[in-house]
Scaffold this motif. Structure first.
Motif, mmCIF file in Angstrom:
data_model
loop_
_atom_site.group_PDB
_atom_site.id
_atom_site.type_symbol
_atom_site.label_atom_id
_atom_site.label_comp_id
_atom_site.label_asym_id
_atom_site.label_seq_id
_atom_site.Cartn_x
_atom_site.Cartn_y
_atom_site.Cartn_z
ATOM 1 N N ALA A 1 0.872 -1.133 0.202
ATOM 2 C CA ALA A 1 -0.118 0.000 0.173
ATOM 3 C C ALA A 1 0.839 1.174 0.129
ATOM 4 O O ALA A 1 0.464 2.106 -0.302
ATOM 5 N N GLY A 2 2.000 1.118 0.243
ATOM 6 C CA GLY A 2 3.104 2.433 0.344
ATOM 7 C C GLY A 2 3.249 2.905 1.759
ATOM 8 O O GLY A 2 4.310 3.533 1.964
ATOM 9 N N MET A 3 2.335 2.535 2.844
ATOM 10 C CA MET A 3 2.414 3.060 4.023
ATOM 11 C C MET A 3 1.609 2.006 4.911
ATOM 12 O O MET A 3 0.646 1.416 4.470
ATOM 13 N N PRO A 4 2.044 1.998 6.161
ATOM 14 C CA PRO A 4 1.103 1.062 6.851
ATOM 15 C C PRO A 4 -0.459 1.537 6.844
ATOM 16 O O PRO A 4 -0.871 2.591 6.961
ATOM 17 N N ILE A 5 -1.204 0.185 6.836
ATOM 18 C CA ILE A 5 -2.729 0.332 6.756
ATOM 19 C C ILE A 5 -3.347 0.453 8.231
ATOM 20 O O ILE A 5 -3.236 -0.343 9.052
ATOM 21 N N TYR A 6 -4.138 1.569 8.520
ATOM 22 C CA TYR A 6 -4.923 1.744 9.637
ATOM 23 C C TYR A 6 -6.201 1.243 9.640
ATOM 24 O O TYR A 6 -7.092 1.985 8.844
ATOM 25 N N GLY A 7 -6.508 0.059 9.882
ATOM 26 C CA GLY A 7 -7.799 -0.662 9.527
ATOM 27 C C GLY A 7 -7.674 -2.024 9.837
ATOM 28 O O GLY A 7 -6.802 -2.652 10.451
ATOM 29 N N LYS A 8 -8.774 -2.822 9.639
ATOM 30 C CA LYS A 8 -8.731 -4.219 9.682
ATOM 31 C C LYS A 8 -8.576 -4.913 8.326
ATOM 32 O O LYS A 8 -9.445 -4.595 7.179
ATOM 33 N N PHE A 9 -7.718 -6.005 8.241
ATOM 34 C CA PHE A 9 -7.648 -6.734 7.137
ATOM 35 C C PHE A 9 -8.230 -7.974 7.506
ATOM 36 O O PHE A 9 -7.919 -8.886 8.433
ATOM 37 N N ARG A 10 -9.203 -8.362 6.675
ATOM 38 C CA ARG A 10 -9.677 -9.987 6.875
ATOM 39 C C ARG A 10 -9.437 -10.764 5.419
ATOM 40 O O ARG A 10 -9.620 -10.354 4.503
ATOM 41 N N SER A 11 -9.375 -11.998 5.858
ATOM 42 C CA SER A 11 -9.263 -12.979 4.761
ATOM 43 C C SER A 11 -9.697 -14.486 4.988
ATOM 44 O O SER A 11 -9.316 -14.941 5.974
ATOM 45 N N TYR A 12 -10.345 -15.066 4.036
ATOM 46 C CA TYR A 12 -10.600 -16.523 4.196
ATOM 47 C C TYR A 12 -10.140 -17.193 2.859
ATOM 48 O O TYR A 12 -10.367 -16.684 1.599
ATOM 49 N N LYS A 13 -9.355 -18.311 3.118
ATOM 50 C CA LYS A 13 -8.833 -18.857 2.006
ATOM 51 C C LYS A 13 -8.057 -17.915 1.002
ATOM 52 O O LYS A 13 -8.088 -18.217 -0.212
ATOM 53 N N GLY A 14 -7.414 -16.809 1.575
ATOM 54 C CA GLY A 14 -7.056 -15.968 0.746
ATOM 55 C C GLY A 14 -5.600 -16.316 0.151
ATOM 56 O O GLY A 14 -4.753 -17.278 0.388
#
Ligand SMILES: [Zn+2]
Length: 318
Positions: free
Chosen positions: A254-267
């Motif tokens: 993303a170019g800088m750290p993400i402030y938020g939530k990442f979710r993944s399933y079978k990603g």
């Protein structure tokens, strides 16, 4: 709990790593160099005659391939693959600026985790830089799907990863890890998890020119109902921890750290790249925020709970 340092940082000294590419099977070396304020992560290729290519920002729109690993495009200097583990170490430790110099088309796999990078970075220490750390704050949810697999970025007061895998395999099965990021927890709970592969796939992959350097030294080899490596897993759920390690690396593009939530399933790498493309498809999806304006209550970098020489972790200020 202490407030996270809100200034940018880079590594105190250049660090060198040598090994082999897990896919091409060839010797490979990588140097992580300190980099200037606001430069983020960038990458260049070192040729056999010692010449360096132009350095390119290590960001999502340079992603060239996501099959088995993440590869980035360096124009005339070709592509460099397997960037995700070293970038995961940098992002996981909260480092803002660094230059990667790689002498071939693939980063070394080392032990299949980010442990060697993390250990070396902690031993050499960080330099705090005179500029505010910046985050990409998620303002609108992004969801990308492929059949029943998905990856999502969502608004959240913090920096969290919720990763779930589901393999029809007795050794792995369904595993989920919810991780509220801090540099110390990344080092202790994520960075040492190794990559893995299935024995049944190995022959086909090798015939196609992949996994030529894979071995029990750098991968967990999974058979139907057992692992082939001698010794224990590093964690009972090492597999999902490695998927989280990969996600930390891929999302750092993303170019800088993400402030938020990442979710993944079978990603995996493909969906991780797609969710970043979705994020940057509209400027209404995010905003860039200085760290001092975010409620970040994290354990401090100097609290690294490792049996390493962590007293040198922050070397100097300003
Ligand atoms: Zn990986």
């Amino acid at each position: 709990m202490k407030r996270l340092a809100t200034k940018q940082c880079t590594i105190a000294e250049a660090l060198s790593f040598t090994g082999i590419g897990v896919h091409n099977g060839l010797p490979s070396s990588l140097i992580i160099q300190p980099a200037a304020v606001d430069s983020g992560y960038s990458i260049c290729r070192k040729f056999e005659d010692g010449r360096l290519s132009e350095a390119f920002p290590l960001v999502h729109d340079r992603v060239a391939r996501t099959y088995l690993c993440t590869a980035v495009d360096l124009g005339d200097a070709g592509t460099i693959s397997m960037i995700e583990h070293v970038v995961s170490a940098l992002s996981g430790l909260g480092i803002d600026n660094a230059l990667l110099v790689v002498d071939g088309p693939e980063c070394p796999v080392l032990d299949g985790s980010a442990a060697h990078y993390v250990q070396a970075i902690i031993e050499t220490g960080l330099v705090v830089q005179p500029a505010e750390k910046k985050f990409i704050k998620i303002k609108r949810s992004i969801l990308v799907r492929s059949n029943d697999a998905f990856a999502a970025l969502e608004p959240y007061n913090g920096r969290a990863f919720d990763v779930e895998i589901d393999f029809e395999n007795d050794v792995i099965g369904r595993q989920r890890m919810i991780f509220d990021w801090t540099p110390a927890k990344y080092a202790s709970d994520v960075s040492t998890a190794r990559t893995f592969g299935f024995l049944r796939d190995a022959k086909i992959l090798r015939q196609a020119g992949y996994a030529l350097g894979s071995s029990l030294e750098n991968s967990i080899a999974v058979d139907d109902d057992k692992i082939m490596n001698s010794g224990e897993l590093r964690f009972e759920d090492e597999f999902v921890r490695h998927k989280l390690l990969d996600a930390v690396g891929d999302l750092a593009l993303a170019g800088m750290p993400i402030y938020g939530k990442f979710r993944s399933y079978k990603g995996g790498h493909g969906l991780n790249a797609l969710v970043l493309n979705g994020l940057f498809a509209s400027e209404q999806n995010y905003e860039i925020v200085n760290a001092e304006n975010l409620p970040l209550e994290f354990d401090a970098l100097e609290d690294m709970p490792l049996g390493l020489s962590s007293q040198g972790y922050i070397r100097s200020v300003g």
